[in-house]
Design an enzyme around this catalytic site. Structure first.
Site, PDB file in Angstrom:
ATOM      1  N   TYR A 129       3.473 -10.118   2.820  1.00 35.05           N
ATOM      2  CA  TYR A 129       3.371  -8.725   2.386  1.00 35.05           C
ATOM      3  C   TYR A 129       3.657  -8.630   0.884  1.00 35.05           C
ATOM      4  CZ  TYR A 129       4.259  -3.667   2.652  1.00 35.05           C
ATOM      5  OH  TYR A 129       4.238  -2.301   2.467  1.00 35.05           O
ATOM      6  N   ASP A 164       6.774   1.792   1.532  1.00 35.19           N
ATOM      7  CA  ASP A 164       6.236   0.432   1.691  1.00 35.19           C
ATOM      8  C   ASP A 164       7.262  -0.647   1.314  1.00 35.19           C
ATOM      9  OD1 ASP A 164       3.710   1.039   2.650  1.00 35.19           O
ATOM     10  OD2 ASP A 164       2.780   1.095   0.678  1.00 35.19           O
ATOM     11  N   HIS A 215       4.152   1.079  -4.529  1.00 39.12           N
ATOM     12  CA  HIS A 215       3.124   0.379  -5.280  1.00 39.12           C
ATOM     13  C   HIS A 215       2.019   1.312  -5.755  1.00 39.12           C
ATOM     14  CE1 HIS A 215      -0.078  -0.095  -1.970  1.00 39.12           C
ATOM     15  NE2 HIS A 215       0.880   0.614  -1.434  1.00 39.12           N
ATOM     16  N   GLU A 266      -0.536   7.062   0.466  1.00 39.67           N
ATOM     17  CA  GLU A 266      -1.604   6.210   1.016  1.00 39.67           C
ATOM     18  C   GLU A 266      -1.823   6.592   2.484  1.00 39.67           C
ATOM     19  OE1 GLU A 266      -1.258   2.018   0.173  1.00 39.67           O
ATOM     20  OE2 GLU A 266      -3.361   1.672   0.724  1.00 39.67           O
ATOM     21  N   HIS A 301      -7.209  -3.460   4.268  1.00 39.12           N
ATOM     22  CA  HIS A 301      -7.954  -3.532   3.009  1.00 39.12           C
ATOM     23  C   HIS A 301      -7.969  -4.940   2.404  1.00 39.12           C
ATOM     24  CE1 HIS A 301      -4.081  -2.810   1.056  1.00 39.12           C
ATOM     25  NE2 HIS A 301      -4.070  -1.530   1.332  1.00 39.12           N
ATOM     26  N   HIS A 341       4.975   8.610   0.261  1.00 41.10           N
ATOM     27  CA  HIS A 341       3.867   7.808  -0.272  1.00 41.10           C
ATOM     28  C   HIS A 341       2.567   8.357   0.304  1.00 41.10           C
ATOM     29  CE1 HIS A 341       1.370   4.574  -1.482  1.00 41.10           C
ATOM     30  NE2 HIS A 341       1.564   3.749  -0.471  1.00 41.10           N
ATOM     31  N   ASP A 349      -2.285   5.281   5.322  1.00 38.97           N
ATOM     32  CA  ASP A 349      -1.604   4.755   6.506  1.00 38.97           C
ATOM     33  C   ASP A 349      -0.324   5.553   6.787  1.00 38.97           C
ATOM     34  OD1 ASP A 349      -0.936   3.547   4.051  1.00 38.97           O
ATOM     35  OD2 ASP A 349      -0.051   1.799   5.008  1.00 38.97           O
ATOM     36  N   HIS A 374       6.669   0.042   7.192  1.00 40.77           N
ATOM     37  CA  HIS A 374       5.972  -0.981   7.986  1.00 40.77           C
ATOM     38  C   HIS A 374       6.998  -2.004   8.459  1.00 40.77           C
ATOM     39  CE1 HIS A 374       1.962   0.271   6.676  1.00 40.77           C
ATOM     40  NE2 HIS A 374       2.347   0.189   5.417  1.00 40.77           N
TER      41      HIS A 374
HETATM   42 FE1  FEO Z   1       0.823   1.827   0.405  1.00 38.99          FE
HETATM   43 FE2  FEO Z   1       1.662   1.358   3.658  1.00 38.99          FE
HETATM   44  O1  FEO Z   1       0.763   2.132   2.226  1.00 38.99           O
END
Ligand code: FEO
Length: 407
Positions: free
Chosen positions: A195, A167, A148, A84, A28, A82, A86, A228
């Protein structure tokens, strides 16, 4: 498929079962030059528990790694730290395949998962500080709202002194090494900073509060397992210390000049300003937007004290790449910057004023006057650029000296 994709042991109780995305380059709007990983973890408790899932196209890799350890139907709980995509893109399919007894998320996570996937199934909310009984061990969940996303939470496995930090403390880095101590420190340093700068920077106040809260809770933390990048097992303090430093946003005497150019004039001005900054005592980084990605500019800004922006005027406006950069940087809310605007023009020359106004909206302390050159800067115009650079550099050194004295 028992051999191709293995689970990686993190502790006697926890295995990594995530996926490696070697090819992703655009996350993104963030240039992920080294790819990424979507980490998921399996806790081999009495109640076998999957922590997070992965981006939708990587579902088969996740399920293959899980199947290398247990039958899918053996998983009883799924915890979504989380929402999101991903980390949840394949959650509906995984639920379908696993048929878990229970799925958990934070109260905001419950709402976010329903808004994303409209599954119509019960997701159990875990309140801040609440626990999930896994039989022979316990998982404690702490909400980390706005770190986040509003739904974000971390979960702590006391038995292994291990934090599943979603994250938090992550980075976009695809490797076959799963642990930070197996990876070159300069790569960790760069990717962790990138990051933080591109995702956490506007949330630095929340980061500081979270670190203070974790300090007050006095939780022993041996391992941090993010969603990640590598797992921190030898020295989790390394990444915690960096996050604390970046959250404090203390400026250094580094000045970033970012610009684009149509026929080379704004570039000449940028170079003269850079020479002036050096003469004024600053450390200088020049970044040309058709060579440097916006996410790399923000990474350089993470520890910078000055942002000087150059744009030619095109059709009475800011050059498109510069407008893109300013929109992106403004959203990330860097603090305590000084700066200036410059650029070449043919007739109207509005872009420099427009750039300066955006810098002012970002609460950047403007040093010197808008500096413009008609068509091609001559020697006098370049001397003016040099003088602007020197003025910004001297002001930056003055600020850094005062802050150092105050500490
Ligand atoms: Fe906020 Fe890795 O997604």
């Amino acid at each position: 498929m028992k051999e191709a994709f293995k689970a990686i042991k993190v502790t006697d109780n926890v295995h990594w079962v995530g996926a490696i995305d070697w090819a992703v380059r655009d996350f993104h709007g963030y240039l992920t030059r080294r790819g990424s990983t979507y980490n998921a973890y399996l806790i081999m408790a009495d109640k076998i528990t999957l922590i997070d899932t992965v981006k939708a196209p990587f579902k088969d890799e996740l399920l293959a790694r899980v199947s290398a350890l247990v039958d899918l139907e053996d998983i009883q709980y799924i915890v979504s730290n989380h929402s999101e995509m991903d980390h949840t893109g394949c959650l509906p399919d995984v639920i379908e395949a696993v048929k878990p007894e229970k799925v958990f998320a934070s109260p905001n996570g419950v709402k976010a998962l329903e808004s994303h996937f409209h599954m119509g199934r019960e997701i159990i909310p875990v309140e801040d500080g609440g626990t999930i009984d896994l039989g022979n061990m316990e998982l404690t969940c702490l909400e980390t709202k706005m770190l986040h996303w509003p739904d974000s939470m971390i979960s702590y496995l006391a038995k292994d002194e291990l934090v599943f930090s979603q994250d938090g403390f992550g980075m976009h880095l695809a490797t076959n090494e799963r642990f930070a101590d197996e990876i070159d420190e300069s790569i960790l340093d760069f990717e962790a900073a990138k990051y933080y700068a591109n995702i956490l920077l506007p949330l630095s106040g929340f980061v500081t509060k979270l670190l203070e809260r974790v300090g007050r809770l006095n939780l022993p933390i041996k391992i941090i397992a993010p969603d990640h990048g590598p797992i921190w097992r030898q020295d989790p303090g390394w990444i915690i210390g960096r996050w604390a430093k970046w959250a404090a946003q203390e400026p250094t005497k580094k000045a970033v000049i970012v610009y684009d150019t149509m026929w080379g004039s704004t570039e000449k001005m940028a170079k003269a300003i850079g020479e002036g900054l050096t003469a004024g005592g600053a450390d200088v980084k020049l970044m040309k937007l058709r060579a440097d990605h916006r996410s790399d500019v923000v990474t350089e800004l993470l520890d910078a004290g000055a942002l000087i922006v150059g744009s030619p005027t095109i059709n009475n406006n800011i050059f498109p790449t510069v407008a893109d950069l300013l929109t992106y940087v403004k959203g990330l809310k860097p603090v305590d910057l000084i700066g200036a605007a410059f650029g070449s023009y043919g007739w109207g020359g509005e872009a420099v004023r427009q750039v300066r106004e955006i810098l002012e909206q970002m609460n950047v302390e403007i040093v010197g006057d808008d500096t413009r050159a008609k068509y091609v800067p001559d020697g006098d115009a370049l001397d003016c650029c040099h003088a602007l650079g020197r003025q910004v550099g001297e002001r930056l050194v003055e600020i850094c000296t005062a802050e150092a004295a105050a500490r």
